[in-house]
Design a protein around this motif. Structure first.
Motif, PDB file in Angstrom:
ATOM      1  N   ALA A  52      25.620  41.969  35.292  1.00 54.09           N
ATOM      2  CA  ALA A  52      27.274  42.579  35.383  1.00 54.09           C
ATOM      3  C   ALA A  52      27.734  42.500  36.923  1.00 54.09           C
ATOM      4  O   ALA A  52      28.993  42.180  37.108  1.00 54.09           O
ATOM      5  N   PHE A  53      26.817  42.957  37.847  1.00 55.12           N
ATOM      6  CA  PHE A  53      27.484  42.807  39.246  1.00 55.12           C
ATOM      7  C   PHE A  53      27.922  41.511  39.724  1.00 55.12           C
ATOM      8  O   PHE A  53      28.914  41.199  40.294  1.00 55.12           O
ATOM      9  N   LYS A  54      26.907  40.352  39.386  1.00 57.38           N
ATOM     10  CA  LYS A  54      27.267  39.175  39.561  1.00 57.38           C
ATOM     11  C   LYS A  54      28.589  38.796  38.879  1.00 57.38           C
ATOM     12  O   LYS A  54      29.322  37.949  39.486  1.00 57.38           O
ATOM     13  N   GLU A  60      34.345  37.446  39.590  1.00 54.22           N
ATOM     14  CA  GLU A  60      35.893  37.544  38.975  1.00 54.22           C
ATOM     15  C   GLU A  60      36.648  38.240  40.271  1.00 54.22           C
ATOM     16  O   GLU A  60      37.754  37.671  40.188  1.00 54.22           O
ATOM     17  N   ILE A  61      36.178  39.167  40.985  1.00 57.31           N
ATOM     18  CA  ILE A  61      37.201  39.658  42.063  1.00 57.31           C
ATOM     19  C   ILE A  61      37.239  38.473  42.947  1.00 57.31           C
ATOM     20  O   ILE A  61      38.460  38.364  43.518  1.00 57.31           O
ATOM     21  N   GLU A  62      36.231  37.747  43.488  1.00 55.53           N
ATOM     22  CA  GLU A  62      36.667  36.596  44.333  1.00 55.53           C
ATOM     23  C   GLU A  62      37.595  35.641  43.784  1.00 55.53           C
ATOM     24  O   GLU A  62      38.596  35.329  44.513  1.00 55.53           O
ATOM     25  N   LYS A  63      37.493  35.525  42.478  1.00 59.94           N
ATOM     26  CA  LYS A  63      38.488  34.463  41.827  1.00 59.94           C
ATOM     27  C   LYS A  63      39.889  34.746  42.191  1.00 59.94           C
ATOM     28  O   LYS A  63      40.752  34.312  42.161  1.00 59.94           O
ATOM     29  N   GLU A  64      39.958  36.169  41.528  1.00 56.42           N
ATOM     30  CA  GLU A  64      41.501  36.856  41.452  1.00 56.42           C
ATOM     31  C   GLU A  64      41.907  37.193  42.962  1.00 56.42           C
ATOM     32  O   GLU A  64      43.157  36.918  43.101  1.00 56.42           O
ATOM     33  N   ALA A  65      40.978  37.449  43.830  1.00 56.03           N
ATOM     34  CA  ALA A  65      41.551  37.557  45.401  1.00 56.03           C
ATOM     35  C   ALA A  65      41.942  36.121  45.790  1.00 56.03           C
ATOM     36  O   ALA A  65      42.946  36.291  46.620  1.00 56.03           O
ATOM     37  N   LYS A  66      41.258  35.150  45.656  1.00 57.64           N
ATOM     38  CA  LYS A  66      41.818  33.673  45.858  1.00 57.64           C
ATOM     39  C   LYS A  66      43.049  33.483  45.188  1.00 57.64           C
ATOM     40  O   LYS A  66      44.010  32.782  45.995  1.00 57.64           O
ATOM     41  N   ASN A  93      45.189  42.611  39.324  1.00 61.49           N
ATOM     42  CA  ASN A  93      43.796  42.495  38.471  1.00 61.49           C
ATOM     43  C   ASN A  93      42.526  42.779  39.370  1.00 61.49           C
ATOM     44  O   ASN A  93      41.722  43.587  38.791  1.00 61.49           O
ATOM     45  N   VAL A  94      42.741  42.409  40.646  1.00 61.21           N
ATOM     46  CA  VAL A  94      41.450  43.204  41.580  1.00 61.21           C
ATOM     47  C   VAL A  94      41.529  44.445  41.552  1.00 61.21           C
ATOM     48  O   VAL A  94      40.603  45.285  41.208  1.00 61.21           O
ATOM     49  N   ALA A  95      42.680  45.172  41.539  1.00 63.51           N
ATOM     50  CA  ALA A  95      42.820  46.781  41.616  1.00 63.51           C
ATOM     51  C   ALA A  95      42.300  47.110  40.279  1.00 63.51           C
ATOM     52  O   ALA A  95      41.203  48.147  40.202  1.00 63.51           O
ATOM     53  N   LYS A  96      42.699  46.430  39.054  1.00 67.67           N
ATOM     54  CA  LYS A  96      42.065  47.025  37.694  1.00 67.67           C
ATOM     55  C   LYS A  96      40.511  47.063  37.727  1.00 67.67           C
ATOM     56  O   LYS A  96      40.005  47.808  37.081  1.00 67.67           O
TER      57      LYS A  96
END
Length: 127
Positions: free
Chosen positions: A20-22, A27-33, A91-94
């Motif tokens: 789950a962590f991975k 997903e955070i990396e993808k949304e931040a980019k 999305n990152v915030a959520k």
């Protein structure tokens, strides 16, 4: 017998949490980019470490009467507060709001910035 059973259960849970962590970090990396790509003139980078996550944005300071661009660190959920619209940052915030308390995601170091030579977004986990 019961001790072995609980160890087996805990091992399965630990493996599930690691997976789950991975997933959430990817997903955070993808949304931040995507947030940086969506507003490259405004959003300069994303940094997550030591319990915080922030985007570096160009902010126009009008306090002295003339607009002056300055860099400002903004939490992913505060874009609207500063007059920026970026659904990817939202999305990152959520994701962080939902899962950071359980998985301590913001403890994972991640710096996403534009490489000055190639112009590509690069992710650093050790800087």
């Amino acid at each position: 017998m019961a001790a072995r059973s609980i160890v087996r259960i805990m091992t399965r849970i630990d493996k599930s949490l690691a997976r789950a962590f991975k997933v959430i970090v990817c997903e955070i990396e993808k949304e931040a980019k995507a947030a940086i790509k969506a507003s490259p003139e405004t959003v300069k980078s994303f940094c997550m470490a030591t319990g915080t996550a922030q985007f570096k944005v160009v902010w126009i300071d009008n306090r002295e009467g003339e607009p002056v661009p300055r860099d400002k660190d903004i939490s992913p959920g505060e874009f609207a507060k500063y007059g920026h619209v970026n659904p990817h940052a939202d999305n990152v915030a959520k994701l962080l709001d939902e899962y950071n308390g359980m998985l301590c995601i913001t403890g994972w170091p991640m710096l996403i910035k534009t490489d000055l030579v190639s112009g590509e977004l690069t992710t650093l986990n050790d800087w």
